[in-house]
Write a protein that holds these residues in place. Structure first.
Motif, short mmCIF file in Angstrom:
data_model
loop_
_atom_site.label_atom_id
_atom_site.label_comp_id
_atom_site.label_asym_id
_atom_site.label_seq_id
_atom_site.Cartn_x
_atom_site.Cartn_y
_atom_site.Cartn_z
N ASN A 190 38.73 33.11 44.00
CA ASN A 190 39.79 32.78 43.61
C ASN A 190 41.10 32.44 44.16
O ASN A 190 41.32 30.85 44.35
CB ASN A 190 39.71 32.58 41.55
CG ASN A 190 39.23 31.84 40.99
OD1 ASN A 190 39.31 30.31 41.25
ND2 ASN A 190 38.19 32.06 39.39
N LEU A 191 41.76 33.14 44.30
CA LEU A 191 43.01 33.41 44.86
C LEU A 191 42.95 33.05 46.36
O LEU A 191 44.07 31.55 46.53
CB LEU A 191 43.20 35.09 44.91
CG LEU A 191 44.35 34.89 43.66
CD1 LEU A 191 44.47 37.30 44.03
CD2 LEU A 191 45.90 34.66 43.76
N VAL A 222 37.98 36.76 41.56
CA VAL A 222 39.04 37.26 41.31
C VAL A 222 39.88 36.77 42.64
O VAL A 222 41.14 35.77 42.71
CB VAL A 222 40.45 38.32 40.67
CG1 VAL A 222 41.37 37.96 41.27
CG2 VAL A 222 39.68 38.24 39.98
N TYR A 229 32.54 46.17 39.53
CA TYR A 229 34.13 46.39 39.90
C TYR A 229 34.30 45.51 41.29
O TYR A 229 34.91 44.37 41.08
CB TYR A 229 34.44 47.80 39.54
CG TYR A 229 36.36 47.83 40.23
CD1 TYR A 229 36.99 48.37 39.26
CD2 TYR A 229 36.43 48.04 41.83
CE1 TYR A 229 38.41 48.26 39.19
CE2 TYR A 229 37.88 48.55 42.18
CZ TYR A 229 39.04 48.07 40.80
OH TYR A 229 40.08 48.79 41.07
N ILE A 289 46.44 42.67 45.75
CA ILE A 289 44.90 42.31 45.50
C ILE A 289 43.75 42.83 47.00
O ILE A 289 43.08 43.41 46.74
CB ILE A 289 43.84 41.26 44.72
CG1 ILE A 289 43.14 41.67 44.09
CG2 ILE A 289 43.78 40.16 45.90
CD1 ILE A 289 42.71 40.46 42.99
N TYR A 340 45.24 29.39 37.44
CA TYR A 340 45.68 30.39 36.58
C TYR A 340 47.54 30.29 36.84
O TYR A 340 48.16 29.49 37.49
CB TYR A 340 45.97 31.89 37.41
CG TYR A 340 44.48 32.38 37.14
CD1 TYR A 340 43.76 32.73 36.56
CD2 TYR A 340 43.74 31.74 38.92
CE1 TYR A 340 42.36 33.02 36.11
CE2 TYR A 340 42.10 32.24 38.95
CZ TYR A 340 41.58 32.83 37.18
OH TYR A 340 39.95 33.42 37.48
N VAL A 343 50.56 38.91 44.13
CA VAL A 343 49.22 39.16 43.13
C VAL A 343 48.01 38.92 44.60
O VAL A 343 47.10 40.38 44.24
CB VAL A 343 48.82 38.53 41.93
CG1 VAL A 343 47.40 38.21 42.00
CG2 VAL A 343 49.35 38.57 41.07
N ILE A 391 39.96 26.34 36.83
CA ILE A 391 40.93 27.31 36.69
C ILE A 391 41.85 27.61 37.83
O ILE A 391 41.97 26.94 38.56
CB ILE A 391 40.00 28.93 36.87
CG1 ILE A 391 38.23 28.77 37.15
CG2 ILE A 391 40.45 30.03 36.90
CD1 ILE A 391 37.96 30.01 37.73
N PRO A 448 44.44 30.42 31.46
CA PRO A 448 43.92 31.37 32.43
C PRO A 448 45.35 31.44 33.17
O PRO A 448 46.19 31.37 32.82
CB PRO A 448 43.43 30.70 33.59
CG PRO A 448 42.89 29.14 33.00
CD PRO A 448 44.32 28.88 31.68
N TYR A 456 44.68 45.09 37.55
CA TYR A 456 45.14 43.71 37.23
C TYR A 456 44.42 43.19 35.61
O TYR A 456 43.16 43.46 35.82
CB TYR A 456 44.34 42.43 38.19
CG TYR A 456 44.48 43.66 39.43
CD1 TYR A 456 45.63 43.28 40.32
CD2 TYR A 456 43.63 44.27 40.27
CE1 TYR A 456 45.90 43.26 41.83
CE2 TYR A 456 43.22 44.72 41.67
CZ TYR A 456 45.00 44.87 42.14
OH TYR A 456 45.13 44.68 43.15
N LYS A 507 33.76 41.32 40.83
CA LYS A 507 35.28 40.75 40.17
C LYS A 507 35.56 40.94 40.84
O LYS A 507 36.77 39.56 40.58
CB LYS A 507 35.03 42.53 38.64
CG LYS A 507 34.52 41.60 37.39
CD LYS A 507 34.25 41.16 36.66
CE LYS A 507 33.24 41.20 34.88
NZ LYS A 507 32.30 40.10 34.62
N LEU A 508 36.13 42.08 41.14
CA LEU A 508 37.33 41.60 42.45
C LEU A 508 37.40 41.23 43.26
O LEU A 508 38.09 39.87 44.19
CB LEU A 508 37.62 42.85 43.15
CG LEU A 508 38.99 43.08 43.85
CD1 LEU A 508 40.38 42.89 42.66
CD2 LEU A 508 38.86 44.49 44.74
#
Lengths: 137, 289
Positions: free
Chosen positions: B55-56, B52, B45, B220, B207, B216, B205, A41, A68, B48-49
């Protein structure tokens, strides 16, 4: 281990790609990035550049612009501002954009805030022209 | 009793109006289809964003980034999305009234509430009601709801937030449900509130981040704001066309009804005139005998 990677490419305007591919090369933040099935990942930002993927022996090129890239479970999700496949690029327009950017850069000083904008435009145009030259053989 | 000529004239003018409303309906229908497609195309879009980001953000401490940290209630900014043009039913009035209500209800909660209005109609509605709240008006950007427009709006807001001009940012718009149904929606844009993800999936997950997780994330988060504005713009645009289409549809129908009524009246008047004339002739002939 899965044999294929699932490549999903999305822009704010549409889903550009959703395909099974063998291999991906992407312009990562820290440099070119090769992805094969079974990758750990990963989450990275991408630079303006050229993304290449291999599907059944054919190479495909896509010009991407800022975004990204996420790898997870053999699914590669690419979120980008714009993405243009090699055969979709309007070469004339790209060349015109290149010319405009070059002209503008000559007149602007480095401190001007438009300088960075035009520089980015120049970079995009160069990449587009480069990618357009590599249509699927 | 209006004369024959008068009625005929009125029928003509109603017919003209009907032609215009019909044409507007057709135009709105065509635009609606395009706007709807754009709104649907933008969804993957944003989703998905969002995933992500969730998750972050889950891995980060609450206030690791200024755009995530809750600063408490200070000054708020409300971004209101309306249309530049009218003739679309309750579209503008509903959302503008909701903005007025929001300001009235939250006056106590915040030190101040500023308004940024997108669209001419919202300005016209609110400039007499809450003039001191309006800080900025963007007109004529709806016509080309591009990502760039939304990005500019987003950057402006992010900059203001980071400069601590505002402590909370909301967006108010008409969410598109169907051509007849629009839902006035209030969303908090800043500080960003990532959606909770289920624990078990999140564990799987972890990363590798390039360059680093913090960077990142810093990249984002502003993107998320832009995307949220972009979606609101598209939804609002689709809603506007939908609202206009149904408003013009009912206007056309009303015109048709009116024409029917007037035609009936016209025919009656005509018949009455003929009868009257006949009677005059007959009685005239009678008197000669």
């Amino acid at each position: 281990m899965a044999e294929k990677l699932k490549l999903e490419m999305v822009t704010p305007y549409k889903r550009v790609l959703s395909q099974e591919v063998d291999e991906i090369t992407a312009p990562g933040y820290l440099g070119e990035l090769g992805l094969l099935p079974g990758h750990t990942p990963l989450l990275t930002t991408m630079k303006v550049g050229e993304l290449t993927y291999r599907q059944d022996g054919d190479l495909f090129h896509v010009a991407v612009n800022w975004g990204y890239l996420e790898v997870e479970n053999d699914t590669v999700t690419v979120l980008v501002d714009t993405a243009e496949k090699a055969d979709e690029i309007d070469l004339e327009r790209a060349k015109a954009a290149l010319g405009r950017a070059e002209e503008a850069l000559k007149t602007l000083s480095q401190e001007d805030k438009n300088f960075a904008v035009m520089e980015a435009a120049l970079e995009r145009a160069v990449i587009r022209i480069q990618v357009a030259g590599k249509k699927v053989r | 009793m209006p004369s024959l000529k008068d009625i005929k004239k009125r029928i003509g003018s109603v017919k003209n109006t009907q032609q215009i409303t019909k044409a507007m309906k057709m135009v709105a229908a065509a635009k609606l289809r395009r706007a709807q497609e754009a709104a649907v195309a933008a969804r993957p879009y944003a989703e998905k964003l969002q995933s992500v980001l969730s998750n972050l953000a889950m891995r980060e401490e609450g206030d690791s980034h200024p755009l995530l940290s809750q600063r408490g209630k200070g000054r708020a900014l409300l971004v209101l999305m309306t249309a530049d043009r009218g003739l679309c039913g309750g579209f503008n009035a509903n959302v503008s009234k909701a903005a007025e209500r929001f300001i009235k209800e939250n006056e106590q909660g915040f030190e101040a509430i500023d308004l940024t209005i997108v669209g001419r109609k919202g300005k016209e509605f609110l400039k007499s009601r809450v003039p001191e709240n309006i800080k900025q008006v963007h007109e004529n950007i709806m016509a080309e709801a591009t990502y760039k427009t939304a990005a500019l709006l987003g950057q402006e807001v992010v900059d203001a937030y980071q400069a601590e001009t505002y402590d909370a940012v909301f967006v108010l718009y008409n969410a598109f449900q169907s051509a007849i149904v629009q839902i006035v929606t209030l969303e908090q844009v800043l500080p960003i509130q990532p959606k909770e993800v289920e624990e078990d999936t999140a564990d799987a997950i972890d990363y590798i981040y390039e360059p680093t997780r913090g960077e990142v994330l810093a990249d984002i988060l502003p993107k998320m704001v832009e995307v949220q504005f972009f979606r609101a713009l598209l939804e609002s645009n689709a809603s506007e066309q939908g609202a206009r289409m149904s408003a013009m549809d009912s206007a056309s129908r009303n015109a048709a009804e009116m024409i029917d009524k007037l035609t009936l009246q016209y025919n009656r008047a005509r018949q009455a005139a003929i009868t009257k004339e006949l009677m005059e002739i007959i009685s005239g002939a009678e008197s000669i005998k």
